[in-house]
Design an enzyme around this catalytic site. Structure first.
Site, PDB file in Angstrom:
ATOM      1  N   ARG A  84      16.806  -6.339  57.259  1.00  0.00           N
ATOM      2  CA  ARG A  84      18.134  -6.724  57.729  1.00  0.00           C
ATOM      3  C   ARG A  84      17.942  -7.867  58.726  1.00  0.00           C
ATOM      4  O   ARG A  84      17.140  -7.769  59.639  1.00  0.00           O
ATOM      5  CB  ARG A  84      18.821  -5.530  58.382  1.00  0.00           C
ATOM      6  CG  ARG A  84      20.261  -5.751  58.782  1.00  0.00           C
ATOM      7  CD  ARG A  84      20.823  -4.488  59.408  1.00  0.00           C
ATOM      8  NE  ARG A  84      22.243  -4.630  59.737  1.00  0.00           N
ATOM      9  CZ  ARG A  84      22.708  -5.181  60.863  1.00  0.00           C
ATOM     10  NH1 ARG A  84      21.852  -5.653  61.744  1.00  0.00           N
ATOM     11  NH2 ARG A  84      23.997  -5.272  61.081  1.00  0.00           N
ATOM     12  N   HIS A 139       9.019   2.980  60.701  1.00  0.00           N
ATOM     13  CA  HIS A 139       8.451   1.971  59.797  1.00  0.00           C
ATOM     14  C   HIS A 139       7.490   2.617  58.796  1.00  0.00           C
ATOM     15  O   HIS A 139       7.448   2.246  57.622  1.00  0.00           O
ATOM     16  CB  HIS A 139       7.710   0.902  60.597  1.00  0.00           C
ATOM     17  CG  HIS A 139       8.563   0.191  61.597  1.00  0.00           C
ATOM     18  ND1 HIS A 139       8.512   0.472  62.940  1.00  0.00           N
ATOM     19  CD2 HIS A 139       9.504  -0.786  61.444  1.00  0.00           C
ATOM     20  CE1 HIS A 139       9.373  -0.311  63.576  1.00  0.00           C
ATOM     21  NE2 HIS A 139       9.985  -1.074  62.696  1.00  0.00           N
ATOM     22  N   THR A 199       5.930  -8.087  59.066  1.00  0.00           N
ATOM     23  CA  THR A 199       6.297  -7.682  60.418  1.00  0.00           C
ATOM     24  C   THR A 199       5.696  -8.625  61.441  1.00  0.00           C
ATOM     25  O   THR A 199       4.635  -9.203  61.225  1.00  0.00           O
ATOM     26  CB  THR A 199       5.844  -6.228  60.701  1.00  0.00           C
ATOM     27  OG1 THR A 199       6.216  -5.868  62.026  1.00  0.00           O
ATOM     28  CG2 THR A 199       4.342  -6.069  60.530  1.00  0.00           C
ATOM     29  N   ARG A 200       6.409  -8.771  62.546  1.00  0.00           N
ATOM     30  CA  ARG A 200       5.887  -9.504  63.699  1.00  0.00           C
ATOM     31  C   ARG A 200       6.055  -8.658  64.963  1.00  0.00           C
ATOM     32  O   ARG A 200       5.954  -9.154  66.079  1.00  0.00           O
ATOM     33  CB  ARG A 200       6.598 -10.847  63.876  1.00  0.00           C
ATOM     34  CG  ARG A 200       8.084 -10.782  63.976  1.00  0.00           C
ATOM     35  CD  ARG A 200       8.703 -12.141  64.287  1.00  0.00           C
ATOM     36  NE  ARG A 200       9.523 -12.106  65.475  1.00  0.00           N
ATOM     37  CZ  ARG A 200      10.799 -11.719  65.489  1.00  0.00           C
ATOM     38  NH1 ARG A 200      11.393 -11.343  64.366  1.00  0.00           N
ATOM     39  NH2 ARG A 200      11.483 -11.706  66.611  1.00  0.00           N
ATOM     40  N   HIS A 237       6.373   1.782  64.241  1.00  0.00           N
ATOM     41  CA  HIS A 237       6.492   3.152  64.741  1.00  0.00           C
ATOM     42  C   HIS A 237       6.729   4.100  63.562  1.00  0.00           C
ATOM     43  O   HIS A 237       6.583   3.711  62.406  1.00  0.00           O
ATOM     44  CB  HIS A 237       7.617   3.223  65.767  1.00  0.00           C
ATOM     45  CG  HIS A 237       7.408   2.295  66.933  1.00  0.00           C
ATOM     46  ND1 HIS A 237       6.462   2.525  67.902  1.00  0.00           N
ATOM     47  CD2 HIS A 237       8.005   1.108  67.259  1.00  0.00           C
ATOM     48  CE1 HIS A 237       6.475   1.533  68.781  1.00  0.00           C
ATOM     49  NE2 HIS A 237       7.405   0.669  68.413  1.00  0.00           N
TER      50      HIS A 237
END
Length: 574
Positions: A293, A207, A199-200, A204
């Site tokens: 995605r 996730h 992740t970058r 929340h």
């Protein structure tokens, strides 16, 4: 037991070269040195600690050509992104870089010697080919392609490196695991199956639900492995994101998740990047990897279309699944079901089920305006962190940049606006008048075009830092050139709003009402390089507001600026 590293052996050069470290440090002081930039430092750190295994240095031409052409190093190992030490010709000539030379690699932040490279070769890449093959298009709307053509040096230097020291970090030190350290940590915890989550962005509830589902379905644990090196321009800073991840971690059941930081310089390379990310996570001991995605997609190309298809990255990693030795976990789009207070994958829902979602755009809008962010979307402790870093508009910094001829009234407007904003309160106000800046910040500069541009660059820098700190900045230089005004806007807009106000009072009126006689001196030749007399003024064509004090007055001009700021939500309503 953790997943074996890519290529079979973890290339931990820090550990390998430990017995020779003192000897290498002495040698490094006698060698020519290259000072590495931020991206090169990110790459070097992951070369030194084994994150880029099986690499042991920056790619020589054989490795580079193999990676660009078919995702292969010269020895046949899979690798999808070129890791190159890019330099300009002047640096190569000054440092005497040629095959066989040994050169010190130095950290620009503190001048520490980190490694010595033994040069294999110096070669000039075909950057247009690299852009097309690695990133799918030679389109400068792609940040990596823009970097390739406008920032990266024209030559690449290949060669293995000897490690002198690890990079020094001063933030979140306990979370910065090397691959060997993370593997040891998993072993201590007894974890044999680990799902890595790249992740970058902030995380929340959706996730959390996604990663918990992925882990439970595979009887595994979760490695939250965010990138804290270089990401996409405009991304939320890593300090805010790490505080979010730390706030979220206790929400995982029974110690299911571990947080580790990855000092990677992302390229936003879509399918190629996803393969690269899988290799890196395998080296860190993960057995499974969640591929999102449009994973590592940079957004739209210059034709307004997505650079990559939504599932291109997943297909690319799946193609090499057996060779990678890491299982792909497709990213499931999670949605909230208000009737049952739970999250479920969108593709598992029956028709007609009521759902709720908040888009990234909507979240940013709620943060900006201070509107409620519901607990079903994000945990209160996460929202608290985001609100600290993203105050509502009426608490954010901004810059009002006034430009116009000498005696156009811009200084009077700036002073009056300063009084008005200070009267309203709510944030600090800084006034940067042209003459003040000239005497205090740019006293050594003249009035050539280059010196004028340097002066505006300095004003832009100071304004950007004050804007970032939440201040209202009022700048009022003449700023006669469009290029320097554009630079000031781009510099400030990294941190807040910028409003260009053209004080378009005509030159004839400025000269006629000049009680100080400055124009008269310029006409007599006593002052050289005077804007409007013997130096040009490029009138703005895209000002946010235009005011003319031949037709109006200071009070009205200030009121127009205040109305503009109020309409943008930056001031409390009048």
């Amino acid at each position: 037991m953790a997943n074996p590293p890519h290529g079979g052996v973890l290339k931990d050069l820090i550990a390998r070269d430990a017995p020779r470290r003192k000897e290498l440090a002495v040698e490094a002081e006698k060698l020519p040195a290259i000072v590495l930039n931020e991206r090169q430092l990110c790459d070097l750190e992951l070369i030194l600690n084994g994150g880029f295994s099986p690499l042991e240095g920056f790619m020589n031409q054989k490795d580079y050509d193999g990676v660009v052409d078919n995702n292969r190093l010269a020895d046949g190992n899979l690798f999808s992104i070129p890791i190159c030490l890019d330099l300009d010709k002047a640096t190569i000539d000054e440092s005497g870089i040629k095959p066989g030379a040994r050169v010190t690699l130095r950290d620009f932040r503190d001048d520490r010697n980190l490694a010595i490279i033994t040069v294999d070769d110096v070669y000039q890449p075909d950057k247009h080919k690299e852009a097309k093959e690695v990133f799918g298009a030679d389109d400068e709307a792609h940040p990596a392609v823009k970097y390739l053509h406008h920032t990266a040096g024209e030559y690449y230097v290949g060669g293995k490196v000897d490690a002198i020291d690890r990079l020094m970090h001063y933030d979140y030190v306990a979370l910065r695991y090397s691959p060997a350290e993370l593997r040891l940590h998993f072993d201590k915890l007894g974890w044999s199956r680990v799902v890595a989550f790249q992740t970058r962005n902030p995380m929340h509830r959706a996730h959390r639900e996604l990663t918990v589902r992925a882990a439970r379905a595979r009887q595994a644990n979760v490695l939250i492995h965010p990138v804290v090196g270089l990401t996409k321009p405009g991304d939320i800073d890593h300090f805010t994101r790490v505080r979010v991840y730390q706030a979220l971690l206790p929400r995982y059941p029974n110690g299911m998740a571990v947080l580790g930081l990855l000092p990677l310089a992302m390229r936003m390379g879509g399918p190629r990047e996803a393969i690269w990310h899988a290799i890196i996570r395998k080296n860190h001991g993960a057995t499974h990897f969640i591929v999102g995605r449009d994973h590592a997609g940079p957004g739209k190309n210059s034709q307004g279309q997505d650079f990559y298809g939504p599932y291109d990255a997943q297909d690319a990693v799946e193609k090499y699944r057996d060779e990678l030795g890491i299982e792909v976990v497709p990213f499931q789009q999670m949605t909230y079901l208000p009737d049952t207070d739970e999250y479920k994958p969108k593709d598992e829902l029956e028709k007609g089920i009521r759902t709720s979602d908040i888009s990234g755009t909507e979240l940013r809008s709620r943060l900006r305006t201070g509107r409620e962010i519901p607990e079903w979307f994000s945990y209160p402790e996460v929202v608290r962190v985001l609100r600290e870093s993203h105050p509502p508009r009426n608490k954010q910094g901004f810059t009002v940049f006034l430009t116009g001829y000498q005696n156009s009234g811009k200084d009077a407007i700036a002073r009056a606006l300063n009084v008005t904003l200070n009267q309203q309160g709510g944030r600090s106000v800084s006034l940067l008048l042209g003459e003040t800046v000239r005497s205090e910040l740019s006293s050594e500069l003249g009035f050539s075009k280059d010196d004028r541009n340097k002066n505006i660059m300095r004003i832009g820098f100071v304004a950007s830092e004050l804007t970032r700190a939440g201040a209202a900045v009022i700048a009022a230089p003449i700023a006669p050139f469009e290029s320097s005004r554009r630079y000031a806007r781009e510099t400030v807009e990294k941190f807040g709003s910028f409003y260009l106000v053209h004080v378009s009072t005509p030159l004839e009126y400025c000269e006629k009402t000049d009680r100080r006689g400055i124009y008269a001196k310029a006409r007599r030749g006593e002052i050289k390089g005077f804007t409007g007399v013997d130096d040009p003024y490029e009138a703005p064509t895209k000002a946010d507001l235009v005011v003319n004090l031949e037709q109006s007055n200071v009070r009205t001009a200030v009121h127009q600026i205040v109305l503009l700021l109020e309409a943008e939500g930056l001031l409390d309503q009048l």
